[in-house]
Enzyme design. Structure first.
Site, PDB file in Angstrom:
ATOM      1  N   CYS A 152       0.885  -1.168   0.000  1.00 25.33           N
ATOM      2  CA  CYS A 152       0.000   0.000   0.000  1.00 25.33           C
ATOM      3  C   CYS A 152       0.914   1.206   0.000  1.00 25.33           C
ATOM      4  O   CYS A 152       1.539   1.501   1.017  1.00 25.33           O
ATOM      5  CB  CYS A 152      -0.917   0.010   1.222  1.00 25.33           C
ATOM      6  SG  CYS A 152      -1.820   1.564   1.399  1.00 25.33           S
TER       7      CYS A 152
ATOM      8  N   CYS B  79      -0.623   4.351   2.342  1.00 23.90           N
ATOM      9  CA  CYS B  79      -0.718   4.272   3.811  1.00 23.90           C
ATOM     10  C   CYS B  79      -0.290   2.873   4.244  1.00 23.90           C
ATOM     11  O   CYS B  79       0.897   2.547   4.117  1.00 23.90           O
ATOM     12  CB  CYS B  79      -2.109   4.676   4.322  1.00 23.90           C
ATOM     13  SG  CYS B  79      -3.517   3.922   3.502  1.00 23.90           S
ATOM     14  N   SER B  80      -1.206   2.061   4.732  1.00 26.85           N
ATOM     15  CA  SER B  80      -0.792   0.752   5.243  1.00 26.85           C
ATOM     16  C   SER B  80      -1.898  -0.272   5.085  1.00 26.85           C
ATOM     17  O   SER B  80      -2.032  -1.166   5.909  1.00 26.85           O
ATOM     18  CB  SER B  80      -0.415   0.869   6.715  1.00 26.85           C
ATOM     19  OG  SER B  80      -1.519   1.397   7.432  1.00 26.85           O
ATOM     20  N   CYS B  81      -2.714  -0.145   4.033  1.00 27.68           N
ATOM     21  CA  CYS B  81      -3.810  -1.090   3.826  1.00 27.68           C
ATOM     22  C   CYS B  81      -3.258  -2.516   3.783  1.00 27.68           C
ATOM     23  O   CYS B  81      -2.268  -2.782   3.106  1.00 27.68           O
ATOM     24  CB  CYS B  81      -4.540  -0.776   2.516  1.00 27.68           C
ATOM     25  SG  CYS B  81      -5.302   0.858   2.521  1.00 27.68           S
TER      26      CYS B  81
END
Lengths: 203, 100, 100
Positions: free
Chosen positions: A109, A112-114
């Site tokens: 991702c 962000c940090s999906c």
């Protein structure tokens, strides 16, 4: 927040300023009746209970049950429901992508940090790092090499940048020589990193 | 020049640090507070992302993951009129006095 | 499937699409490194509330179709070192796409 919960946070080392603010915010929200310490703890327990073992069970089932695999790849929500794993009704949704001898998938991702938390729990630190987010899209083979994975040049790499409402789980190739293993034994072979795609199980 | 959170393809020669740390209590709880507030419709995931992206680039790059979540939580709760910065300052000072 | 509160799905699988270029002041989910590049619709992922609205307290309507778009790595990165057939799959909302 009750006094008991504050005491739980007392350690030998003083908390950092930001950590302290997070505790202060939770305490104020509790004071205002917007949440309770128990609700927060229940959510902590829920996330603590989600681990890569969940994803590994799904992978092992897909390896041993071709019809399940077909359902999983076509409609993960209903297939996972069969295993008692629920995907949110609206978002995020989950897609499972299958590796083959000729095709490898890597998930990142960049914004962000999906991450497929519903099957793997909280992401590892490196998944959220600026270096991984920068390089996984532009140099996936170099990134995999750092994890000890060297793919044949003629194996195609598809990188999945999960920017939006989809989360991706990689279905790794089943290692050779595992024909006699039970589903449970197979699940024990499946690593978190192979389900992100930075490694293969056969290496 | 992309925004600081938009990292795909940025030149970066540093090897990926594969060290993993065990999440501490406060990290688990701030994660959980976000989810509890989301379940109650108090904040959305997209608002949280927007708040994190609004951090100055040097903070975006230097704060740890859950420090950013804390900063975003504070931004959103103040913006929505649920908490004030002064309240948070006062509560943090009180907790420090109690030994945190 | 569309409803009155959803944008009509415009691109079939296999359609050639170009990712729009832009950096609006509000929150958005289209990374800079794919902007201006041309790819092919791999699949429709569903229709979702618009994050550009949700991030700022809006209702996310009309919902936006979300596509998984396939781009060639050698188009994205001039000195890409891997297999020339390597691709990147990225999820893009319909209003960030135009026919190519």
């Amino acid at each position: 927040m009750t006094a008991t919960h504050v005491e739980d946070h007392v350690h030998d080392q003083p908390m950092s300023e930001v950590a302290l603010r997070s505790v202060a915010i939770e305490a104020l929200l509790a004071d205002k009746g917007l949440l309770t310490a128990d609700q927060v703890q229940q959510q902590v327990n829920l996330m603590d209970g989600r681990t890569p073992a969940d994803g590994a069970r799904v992978v092992a089932r897909a390896w041993t049950d071709a019809a399940f695999k077909a359902r999983l790849l076509a409609d993960s929500r209903s297939a996972l429901a069969e295993m008692g794993i629920s995907i949110p009704a609206e978002t995020p949704h989950l897609a499972v992508v299958e590796n083959t001898d000729d095709l490898h998938h890597l998930v990142v991702c960049t914004l962000c940090s999906c991450y497929p938390r519903m099957l793997l729990g909280r992401p590892p630190d490196w998944y959220k790092s600026l270096a991984y987010r920068a390089r996984a899209v532009s140099d996936p083979r170099g990134v995999m090499a750092e994890f000890g994975t060297t793919l044949p040049t003629d194996t195609r790499v598809d990188v999945l940048d999960s920017t939006a409402d989809m989360r991706y789980l990689v279905l790794p190739c089943r290692p050779a020589g595992t024909e006699g293993m039970s589903e449970e034994e197979l699940a024990g072979l499946v690593t978190r990193d192979s389900m992100i795609g930075v490694t293969r199980l056969s290496d | 020049m992309p925004a600081a959170h938009d990292r795909g393809g940025w030149p970066d020669d540093t090897p990926i640090d594969r060290t993993e740390h065990e999440y501490s209590d406060w990290e688990r709880r701030v994660d959980a507070v976000h989810q509890v507030l989301a379940a109650q419709g108090i904040r959305t995931t997209d608002e949280m992302r927007r708040a994190i992206e609004s951090l100055p680039p040097e903070q975006y790059e230097s704060l740890s993951y859950y420090e950013k979540w804390t900063a975003a939580l504070e931004i959103l709760l103040i913006e929505k009129g649920i908490l004030t910065a002064a309240e948070i300052d006062a509560k943090a000072a009180e907790l420090r006095q109690r030994g945190l | 499937m569309t409803t009155i509160s959803s944008e009509t799905v415009r691109y079939p699988d296999g359609a050639a699409v170009r990712v729009r270029v832009g950096a609006p002041a509000h929150h958005f989910r289209t990374p800079a490194y794919i902007q201006g590049h041309t790819g092919v619709v791999d699949a429709l992922c569903g229709t979702y509330p618009n994050p550009e609205s949700l991030a700022h307290g809006g209702d996310g309507l009309p919902r936006q179709p979300l596509y998984r778009v396939r781009l060639r790595q050698t188009d994205l990165w001039p000195d890409y070192a891997g297999n020339p057939d390597d691709t990147l799959l990225v999820d893009v909302y319909q209003h960030w796409l135009e026919p190519a």
